[in-house]
Motif scaffolding. Structure first.
Motif, mmCIF file in Angstrom:
data_model
loop_
_atom_site.group_PDB
_atom_site.id
_atom_site.type_symbol
_atom_site.label_atom_id
_atom_site.label_comp_id
_atom_site.label_asym_id
_atom_site.label_seq_id
_atom_site.Cartn_x
_atom_site.Cartn_y
_atom_site.Cartn_z
ATOM 1 N N LEU A 361 0.932 -0.967 0.202
ATOM 2 C CA LEU A 361 0.356 -0.234 0.355
ATOM 3 C C LEU A 361 0.778 1.143 0.314
ATOM 4 O O LEU A 361 0.427 2.265 -0.441
ATOM 5 N N LYS A 362 1.984 1.259 0.801
ATOM 6 C CA LYS A 362 2.747 2.457 0.334
ATOM 7 C C LYS A 362 3.741 2.463 -0.813
ATOM 8 O O LYS A 362 2.933 3.825 -0.883
ATOM 9 N N GLU A 363 3.374 2.009 -1.926
ATOM 10 C CA GLU A 363 3.913 2.055 -3.018
ATOM 11 C C GLU A 363 2.847 3.312 -3.871
ATOM 12 O O GLU A 363 2.598 3.399 -5.397
ATOM 13 N N TYR A 364 1.042 3.200 -2.616
ATOM 14 C CA TYR A 364 0.010 3.769 -4.310
ATOM 15 C C TYR A 364 -0.535 4.975 -3.226
ATOM 16 O O TYR A 364 -1.129 5.442 -3.379
ATOM 17 N N VAL A 365 0.520 5.195 -2.522
ATOM 18 C CA VAL A 365 0.016 6.720 -1.824
ATOM 19 C C VAL A 365 -0.063 8.300 -2.679
ATOM 20 O O VAL A 365 1.891 7.491 -3.173
ATOM 21 N N GLY A 366 -0.678 8.985 -2.649
ATOM 22 C CA GLY A 366 -0.817 9.822 -4.603
ATOM 23 C C GLY A 366 -0.377 11.170 -3.545
ATOM 24 O O GLY A 366 -0.157 11.178 -1.744
ATOM 25 N N ARG A 367 -1.129 12.361 -4.140
ATOM 26 C CA ARG A 367 -1.147 13.104 -3.420
ATOM 27 C C ARG A 367 -1.896 13.577 -1.912
ATOM 28 O O ARG A 367 -2.496 12.961 -1.426
ATOM 29 N N MET A 368 -0.930 14.513 -0.982
ATOM 30 C CA MET A 368 -1.919 14.473 0.394
ATOM 31 C C MET A 368 -1.979 13.082 0.880
ATOM 32 O O MET A 368 -2.981 12.823 2.103
ATOM 33 N N GLY A 369 -0.852 12.003 1.365
ATOM 34 C CA GLY A 369 -1.073 11.074 1.539
ATOM 35 C C GLY A 369 -1.907 10.194 1.933
ATOM 36 O O GLY A 369 -2.175 9.263 2.117
ATOM 37 N N LEU A 370 -2.806 10.866 0.583
ATOM 38 C CA LEU A 370 -4.074 9.178 0.095
ATOM 39 C C LEU A 370 -3.233 8.367 -0.607
ATOM 40 O O LEU A 370 -3.016 8.134 -1.507
ATOM 41 N N LEU A 371 -4.812 7.229 -0.632
ATOM 42 C CA LEU A 371 -4.052 6.333 -1.418
ATOM 43 C C LEU A 371 -4.488 6.276 -3.007
ATOM 44 O O LEU A 371 -5.695 6.880 -3.009
ATOM 45 N N ASP A 372 -3.868 5.688 -3.861
ATOM 46 C CA ASP A 372 -4.281 5.862 -5.582
ATOM 47 C C ASP A 372 -5.037 4.938 -5.638
ATOM 48 O O ASP A 372 -3.998 4.212 -6.038
ATOM 49 N N GLU A 373 -6.054 5.000 -5.837
ATOM 50 C CA GLU A 373 -6.751 3.874 -5.746
ATOM 51 C C GLU A 373 -6.864 3.815 -7.248
ATOM 52 O O GLU A 373 -6.984 1.895 -7.894
ATOM 53 N N ARG A 374 -6.826 4.889 -8.315
ATOM 54 C CA ARG A 374 -6.478 4.268 -9.795
ATOM 55 C C ARG A 374 -5.380 3.388 -9.946
ATOM 56 O O ARG A 374 -5.589 2.601 -10.571
ATOM 57 N N LYS A 375 -4.241 3.970 -9.826
ATOM 58 C CA LYS A 375 -3.159 2.664 -9.267
ATOM 59 C C LYS A 375 -3.711 1.712 -9.006
ATOM 60 O O LYS A 375 -2.708 0.887 -9.850
ATOM 61 N N ILE A 376 -4.504 1.780 -7.531
ATOM 62 C CA ILE A 376 -4.282 -0.120 -7.100
ATOM 63 C C ILE A 376 -4.659 -0.834 -8.147
ATOM 64 O O ILE A 376 -4.158 -1.933 -8.697
ATOM 65 N N ASN A 377 -6.056 -0.335 -8.341
ATOM 66 C CA ASN A 377 -6.575 -0.818 -9.456
ATOM 67 C C ASN A 377 -6.430 -1.631 -10.812
ATOM 68 O O ASN A 377 -6.301 -3.082 -11.641
ATOM 69 N N GLN A 378 -5.335 -0.239 -11.111
ATOM 70 C CA GLN A 378 -4.851 -1.385 -12.209
ATOM 71 C C GLN A 378 -3.507 -2.053 -12.056
ATOM 72 O O GLN A 378 -3.007 -2.887 -13.017
ATOM 73 N N VAL A 379 -2.528 -1.964 -10.924
ATOM 74 C CA VAL A 379 -2.104 -2.837 -10.756
ATOM 75 C C VAL A 379 -2.452 -4.522 -10.191
ATOM 76 O O VAL A 379 -1.660 -5.299 -10.867
ATOM 77 N N VAL A 380 -3.558 -4.409 -9.502
ATOM 78 C CA VAL A 380 -4.209 -5.522 -8.937
ATOM 79 C C VAL A 380 -4.527 -6.105 -10.379
ATOM 80 O O VAL A 380 -4.399 -7.606 -10.432
ATOM 81 N N GLU A 381 -5.554 -5.003 -11.375
ATOM 82 C CA GLU A 381 -6.273 -6.161 -12.836
ATOM 83 C C GLU A 381 -5.048 -6.670 -13.326
ATOM 84 O O GLU A 381 -5.247 -7.547 -14.188
ATOM 85 N N GLY A 382 -3.721 -6.232 -13.493
ATOM 86 C CA GLY A 382 -3.107 -6.508 -14.068
ATOM 87 C C GLY A 382 -2.264 -8.208 -14.066
ATOM 88 O O GLY A 382 -2.025 -8.968 -14.570
#
Length: 510
Positions: A361-382
């Motif tokens: 999850l630490k790899e998916y932290v975006g701006r303002m310390g929030l999780l980048d759900e788009r990036k998470i979904n992209q990696v998981v889907e792959g």
């Protein structure tokens, strides 16, 4: 009068986006063992849950003991005489054997209080019926897995079951414990109890079954007398094609580069591993075999920071590292897929996406310390696509997937973390032959990409068929190494008993 104690006719069950059962028929004769087989996701568990009242069928009928039934929940099923022993035992460990056996059905005495004397006396009698001679006041937490399973069978008998469903009953048992289970099954058959036996172990199925039913993709394939079947015929019925090889062709190239070295590592527990040393090269699949109590899992848990070391060194690419906890192992690009995925592998109530992303999850932290759900979904889907996970979508709860697909999601979790070293503890436990092949292919592909794999397995064929090199342990010590081209069942067993005068009790296949 019917020849069957149980008849399930044209059972259909649909979940959102998935037709789990499509007009499935199953019939059980009293006093017989009827094996229910199929790949993970074939619908076996769903069919049994429809019988047991956990799921409500959309269509079809169930006739039990001559009467059409429609159980609203599992209690109605149990009260009618159908008991189910699940693959993942869920005893209440801090309660006694007797309390577990009579849970929800306690004998009452004066003032409506539990009659412990009667309960313990009846439990003792039930335990003796299944060959378990233990004090009924013993806590479940003090029992072995096989003893807990025997308690579950005693519990089924206490409900005067006419049908007992056993789901992967030998997945955690040693050879001697399996033999004891078979003796209990023979006793149940002698009482005219029908056994529905779900397993992926072909040798067991052919040995103990009277009838075999195969399902595929939620549909009924056929039923045959067990004596007419062979392993090849069962596999062909399960996968819909002839599986000429159980293992994929090896394509990995093993480098001379040593990525991991353990030097003289010893546990502070005198009964655990001691003076263990080995190396692991880039692109190598190192199989670890041994008998029950060989301390294979314990050694790997120490490497992953789950157990402490009294002495010894761990070197990653020639540099000594300190691994005191799993976070240290992850930092050093080590991943562990545990033996019991339900107990300490998956988060059952969470989605595939949550399970596959939690380790990174630490790899998916975006701006303002929030999780980048788009990036998470992209990696998981792959990764889910890469591992061919069968699921309606990635928001599906992981607990609803088959065992093989759950295992793939756990692998996807660690692929998201991009480890160099992947430890797999019993990676195909409770998984069907088709899904096993897919897991083997994934292992081979990862090694071909330069990942280094450590695989603990209790299946001899798997150890010999997947490993590039085999390390055999005996009573906490490394007994020796065998290269793939010279390893045989006999040579592995010789090393597995190297430090024993005589091994008492059953031996687990290595």
């Amino acid at each position: 009068m019917s020849d069957y104690i149980l008849e399930m006719k044209n059972i259909t069950k649909t979940f959102p986006g998935v037709k789990a059962l499509d007009n499935v028929t199953f019939r059980l004769r009293p006093g017989t063992v009827h094996a229910l087989m199929g790949e993970n996701g074939a619908g076996k568990s769903t069919l049994m849950k429809c019988l047991f009242g956990i799921y409500h069928r959309d269509a079809g009928s169930i006739v039990f003991n001559g009467q059409e039934v429609d159980f609203k929940d599992s209690k109605e099923s149990i009260d009618a005489g159908i008991s189910m022993i699940h693959q993942e035992l869920q005893p209440i460990r801090m309660m006694t054997i007797a309390e577990n056996v009579f849970l929800g059905n306690y004998p009452l005495g004066k003032f409506n209080l539990v009659n412990h004397g009667k309960m313990n006396e009846e439990t003792k009698s039930l335990l003796e019926e299944v060959g378990l001679y233990l004090d009924p006041t013993t806590l479940l937490n003090d029992l072995t897995v096989s003893q807990m399973q025997s308690v579950e069978i005693a519990k089924a008998i206490s409900h005067h079951a006419k049908v007992v469903i056993m789901d992967e009953p030998t997945s955690s048992l040693t050879t001697s414990e399996v033999e004891k289970l078979f003796e209990i099954i023979d006793k149940l058959k002698a009482k005219n109890i029908g056994i529905i036996y779900i397993s992926h172990k072909m040798d067991e199925i052919l040995r103990i079954s009277d009838d075999i039913t195969v399902m595929r993709d939620g549909q009924y394939v056929g039923t045959w007398p067990a004596k007419e079947m062979t392993t090849a015929k069962i596999i062909q019925a399960m996968v819909g094609r002839e599986l000429t090889s159980l293992f994929p062709e090896k394509t990995n190239q093993i480098s001379e580069e040593v990525v991991l070295e353990l030097q003289d590592v010893t546990s502070p527990n005198p009964l655990s591993f001691k003076h263990a040393s080995f190396t692991l090269r880039k692109g190598e699949v190192l199989g670890i075999g041994g008998l029950v109590g060989a301390q294979r899992t314990e050694l790997m848990e120490a490497l992953y920071g789950m157990r402490v070391l009294e002495q010894g060194k761990i070197l990653i690419k020639g540099q000594e590292v300190s691994i005191k906890r799993p976070a240290d192992a992850i930092k050093n690009r080590i991943a562990l897929v545990t033996e019991d995925r339900r107990y300490n592998g998956i988060f059952g109530v969470l989605s595939i996406t949550d399970n596959a992303s939690v380790a990174a999850l630490k790899e998916y932290v975006g701006r303002m310390g929030l999780l980048d759900e788009r990036k998470i979904n992209q990696v998981v889907e792959g990764n889910v696509d890469r591992l061919r996970v069968k699921t309606p979508n990635n928001k599906t709860k992981i607990e609803s997937l088959s065992g093989g697909n759950q295992q793939k999601v756990i692998l996807a979790r660690w692929l998201a973390n991009n480890p160099d070293i992947l430890i797999l503890d019993e990676p195909t436990r409770g998984i069907d032959v088709g899904a096993k092949y897919e897991i083997y292919q994934i292992i081979n592909d990862l090694a071909a990409e330069g990942k280094s794999i450590i695989m603990i397995t209790s299946e001899m064929s798997e150890l010999l068929g997947v490993s590039d090199r085999i390390m055999v342990m005996c009573e906490g010590r490394v007994a020796g190494f065998l290269n793939r081209d010279v390893a045989t069942q006999e040579s592995v067993m010789t090393l597995a008993t190297k430090f024993m005068g005589a091994h008492e009790g059953g031996m687990e296949s290595v």
